[in-house]
Design a protein around this motif. Structure first.
Motif, mmCIF file in Angstrom:
data_model
loop_
_atom_site.group_PDB
_atom_site.id
_atom_site.type_symbol
_atom_site.label_atom_id
_atom_site.label_comp_id
_atom_site.label_asym_id
_atom_site.label_seq_id
_atom_site.Cartn_x
_atom_site.Cartn_y
_atom_site.Cartn_z
ATOM 1 N N ASN A 30 0.861 -1.179 0.000
ATOM 2 C CA ASN A 30 0.000 0.000 0.000
ATOM 3 C C ASN A 30 0.896 1.226 0.000
ATOM 4 O O ASN A 30 2.019 1.194 0.504
ATOM 5 C CB ASN A 30 -0.903 0.029 1.239
ATOM 6 N N GLU A 31 0.371 2.320 -0.540
ATOM 7 C CA GLU A 31 1.154 3.553 -0.606
ATOM 8 C C GLU A 31 0.552 4.672 0.233
ATOM 9 O O GLU A 31 1.146 5.738 0.345
ATOM 10 C CB GLU A 31 1.280 3.992 -2.065
ATOM 11 N N ILE A 147 3.655 -2.964 -7.711
ATOM 12 C CA ILE A 147 4.522 -1.818 -7.968
ATOM 13 C C ILE A 147 4.522 -0.911 -6.742
ATOM 14 O O ILE A 147 3.497 -0.733 -6.083
ATOM 15 C CB ILE A 147 4.078 -1.042 -9.231
ATOM 16 N N LYS A 148 5.704 -0.417 -6.423
ATOM 17 C CA LYS A 148 5.837 0.529 -5.328
ATOM 18 C C LYS A 148 7.158 1.265 -5.518
ATOM 19 O O LYS A 148 8.133 0.662 -5.997
ATOM 20 C CB LYS A 148 5.798 -0.177 -3.966
ATOM 21 N N PHE A 149 7.179 2.512 -5.132
ATOM 22 C CA PHE A 149 8.367 3.345 -5.282
ATOM 23 C C PHE A 149 8.842 3.376 -6.742
ATOM 24 O O PHE A 149 10.036 3.446 -7.017
ATOM 25 C CB PHE A 149 9.497 2.892 -4.357
ATOM 26 N N GLY A 150 7.902 3.255 -7.667
ATOM 27 C CA GLY A 150 8.216 3.353 -9.081
ATOM 28 C C GLY A 150 8.901 2.146 -9.691
ATOM 29 O O GLY A 150 9.441 2.229 -10.789
ATOM 30 N N ARG A 151 8.864 1.006 -8.996
ATOM 31 C CA ARG A 151 9.482 -0.188 -9.584
ATOM 32 C C ARG A 151 8.579 -1.402 -9.401
ATOM 33 O O ARG A 151 7.814 -1.494 -8.441
ATOM 34 C CB ARG A 151 10.869 -0.437 -9.014
ATOM 35 N N TRP A 152 8.675 -2.311 -10.345
ATOM 36 C CA TRP A 152 7.896 -3.537 -10.295
ATOM 37 C C TRP A 152 8.456 -4.452 -9.222
ATOM 38 O O TRP A 152 9.673 -4.533 -9.041
ATOM 39 C CB TRP A 152 7.905 -4.247 -11.645
#
Length: 162
Positions: A30-31, A147-152
């Motif tokens: 989660n973001e 995806i999180k922090f801009g990476r898969w």
């Protein structure tokens, strides 16, 4: 350190650990941070199902928490649960996760569960090693499903047959 069933008074500590993991790690995909009402609803739902929410506490501080919930919502999966273990940043590497898992496993057995599933971000080698130390085996890898922090992110699945 003691491992005990979480009470409502532990929810602020659980919330702090959860939101830190949201903000700084790939342990939770989660973001968006949550509020205390969210964690209260989660805790209430788990305990209403008869599922444990355990906390590791020392000196009144919540060092980590662990729980499990239904794996999938179909009857055929009723003997399988997926667990979560989260440790405060300052308490990692001190055996908190191990103690929580060692307390959680017999609770699953006592409820008649047959399999305990772990879904772990594949790059989290410390968590994978911890689970393997307790007898979990790797059973799958799902590349790039999150995806999180801009990476898969890849999701590793491990399981323990109880």
């Amino acid at each position: 350190m003691d491992i005990i069933d979480a009470a409502e008074a532990h929810l602020p500590g659980i919330l702090a650990i959860y939101n830190d993991a949201v903000a700084r790690t790939t342990a939770i995909w989660n973001e968006t941070p949550v509020d205390l009402d969210n964690r209260r609803a989660w805790w209430t739902a788990r305990t209403a199902q008869g599922y444990p929410v355990l906390v590791a506490v020392a000196g009144g501080e919540v060092l980590g928490y662990a729980s499990f919930g239904d794996w999938r919502a179909f009857d055929g999966y009723r003997h399988t649960v997926e667990h979560s273990v989260y440790v405060a940043a300052g308490a990692r590497g001190r055996g908190v996760g191990l103690a929580l898992l060692e307390a959680l496993i017999p609770r699953a057995r006592a409820l008649g569960k047959h399999v305990l599933v772990a879904g772990i971000e594949a790059g989290n080698t410390a968590s994978i090693r911890l689970h393997e130390k307790l007898g979990f085996t790797r059973v799958g890898l799902m590349p790039e499903v999150g995806i999180k922090f801009g990476r898969w992110l890849d999701l590793a699945f491990l399981q323990l047959i109880l």
